[in-house]
Design a protein around this motif. Structure first.
Motif, short mmCIF file in Angstrom:
data_model
loop_
_atom_site.label_atom_id
_atom_site.label_comp_id
_atom_site.label_asym_id
_atom_site.label_seq_id
_atom_site.Cartn_x
_atom_site.Cartn_y
_atom_site.Cartn_z
N GLY A 61 0.78 -1.22 0.00
CA GLY A 61 0.00 0.00 0.00
C GLY A 61 0.81 1.27 0.00
O GLY A 61 0.32 2.32 -0.45
N SER A 62 2.05 1.22 0.50
CA SER A 62 2.84 2.45 0.58
C SER A 62 4.24 2.30 0.02
O SER A 62 4.95 3.30 -0.10
CB SER A 62 2.93 2.92 2.04
OG SER A 62 3.61 1.95 2.84
N ASP A 63 4.66 1.08 -0.31
CA ASP A 63 6.00 0.87 -0.85
C ASP A 63 6.00 1.21 -2.34
O ASP A 63 5.22 0.67 -3.12
CB ASP A 63 6.42 -0.59 -0.65
CG ASP A 63 7.88 -0.83 -1.01
OD1 ASP A 63 8.50 0.07 -1.61
OD2 ASP A 63 8.39 -1.91 -0.70
N ALA A 229 3.27 7.49 7.77
CA ALA A 229 3.23 8.82 7.15
C ALA A 229 2.07 8.93 6.17
O ALA A 229 1.41 9.97 6.07
CB ALA A 229 4.56 9.10 6.44
N PHE A 230 1.83 7.83 5.45
CA PHE A 230 0.71 7.81 4.49
C PHE A 230 -0.63 7.95 5.23
O PHE A 230 -1.49 8.74 4.82
CB PHE A 230 0.77 6.50 3.71
CG PHE A 230 -0.16 6.45 2.53
CD1 PHE A 230 -1.44 5.95 2.65
CD2 PHE A 230 0.26 6.89 1.29
CE1 PHE A 230 -2.30 5.90 1.57
CE2 PHE A 230 -0.59 6.85 0.19
CZ PHE A 230 -1.87 6.36 0.33
N LEU A 307 1.04 16.22 1.24
CA LEU A 307 1.50 15.30 2.28
C LEU A 307 1.19 13.87 1.91
O LEU A 307 2.01 12.97 2.08
CB LEU A 307 0.84 15.67 3.62
CG LEU A 307 1.17 14.75 4.82
CD1 LEU A 307 2.66 14.67 5.03
CD2 LEU A 307 0.48 15.25 6.06
N ARG A 308 -0.03 13.62 1.36
CA ARG A 308 -0.39 12.27 0.96
C ARG A 308 0.50 11.77 -0.15
O ARG A 308 0.89 10.60 -0.18
CB ARG A 308 -1.86 12.23 0.55
CG ARG A 308 -2.85 12.52 1.66
CD ARG A 308 -4.27 12.24 1.23
NE ARG A 308 -5.20 12.68 2.25
CZ ARG A 308 -5.89 13.82 2.20
NH1 ARG A 308 -5.74 14.61 1.16
NH2 ARG A 308 -6.72 14.14 3.17
N SER A 309 0.83 12.62 -1.10
CA SER A 309 1.70 12.20 -2.21
C SER A 309 3.09 11.89 -1.71
O SER A 309 3.76 11.02 -2.26
CB SER A 309 1.76 13.29 -3.27
OG SER A 309 2.39 14.46 -2.78
#
Length: 309
Positions: A61-63, A229-230, A307-309
């Motif tokens: 999901g975030s990698d 962070a995501f 921030l999300r990006s």
């Protein structure tokens, strides 16, 4: 996958399938482990399901390694299908190679690695490939293993160089990057990240333990901060990029402390590697949330998107 199936076929054709029943009697086929320390036991049910779920959420999901592949899909629905199919395939893949492990346990008469002159469990399958597989099969199988390793390494370098170009260099410049400039910077970034891979790899010299568990533990050090962070950017309207960055660094530091202390200082596991991502998420949300209290009101939609990006 084909190589693993061939190994199973060779074992069954040579010694039969009696090893499967023997493995079951010896408790080797137990899937769920209900006993053990839920904090440090890396094979218990709670650790595997809860900790493993957060680990998978971070890795898929975030990698950037996986995200860049999802972004290649034509729609959100296709990306969702890709994640679901990936989960099914990985489950089958793990099942096949767990069965390979049982087959090798039967092939070598339940002998321990030390009895075979080996220093770690991971050397058993290569030993079987080199010494037991028929001529003409061992070479392609070893080539397949190396190709799989190279594909993972190249994807990691590609993700890092892409992030360096788009998220660091491009944002630091006042003028947009041309395609030629982006390609040139990306090539140099790939070289630099390759050297960065080599540097910490020289630290790991021990022959103890399983390389897969070691690799997942190292990945878990940063996964928690990344996922945290995501999530922080989604749930906290006050948070800024600086808050997330500081929280990320602290989350990585906490996980790195446990990893180094457990492996190189005390030699005793305090926290199972599956808990690293969840621990990192909690630290990131706590620190990032505390830092966000400095700001008044909810941030603008533009800042939240950044921030999300």
């Amino acid at each position: 996958m084909v190589g693993g199936l061939i190994a199973i076929i060779i074992v069954v054709s040579s010694i039969g399938a009696g090893w499967l029943g023997a493995a079951a009697e010896a408790g080797k086929t137990q899937v769920l482990v209900w006993s053990g320390d839920p904090l440090s036991g890396d094979d218990t049910f709670l650790v595997s399901v809860l900790g493993g779920a957060v680990f998978a959420m971070a890795s898929h999901g975030s990698d950037q390694l996986v995200v860049q592949r999802l972004l290649a899909c034509r729609s959100k629905a296709e990306a969702q299908k890709a994640i679901i199919v990936s989960g099914v395939i990985v489950t089958v893949q793990f099942g096949v190679f767990l069965l390979v492990g049982l087959a090798l346990w039967g092939w070598y008469g339940a002998a321990a690695p030390a009895e075979l002159g080996l220093t770690r469990d991971d050397e058993i399958f290569p030993l079987f490939i080199v010494e037991e597989m028929p001529t003409g099969l061992s070479g392609p199988l070893l080539a397949g293993i190396l190709a799989a390793a190279m594909s993972t390494l190249s994807s990691s370098l590609s993700a890092l160089s892409s992030s360096t170009v788009t998220d660091v260099v491009a944002k630091a410049r006042r003028t947009p990057l041309s395609d030629a400039e982006g390609l040139r910077i990306g090539r140099w970034a790939t070289i630099c990240w390759g050297l960065a891979f080599i540097a910490p790899a020289t630290i790991f010299r021990s022959d103890e333990g399983d390389i897969v568990v070691l690799a997942l533990g190292v990945a878990g050090i940063t996964y928690g901060g990344s996922l945290g962070a995501f999530v922080l950017g989604i749930v906290n309207g006050r948070a800024r990029s600086a808050d997330a960055n500081i929280a990320f660094v602290l989350a990585v530091a906490v996980n790195a402390f446990f990893f180094v202390m457990e492996k190189y200082v005390i030699g005793e596991v305090w926290v199972a590697w599956q808990w690293y991502p969840l621990l990192g998420v909690l630290v990131t949300l706590a620190v990032g949330g505390a830092l966000s209290l400095r700001h008044r009101g909810a941030q603008s939609s533009e800042a939240a998107g950044d921030l999300r990006s």
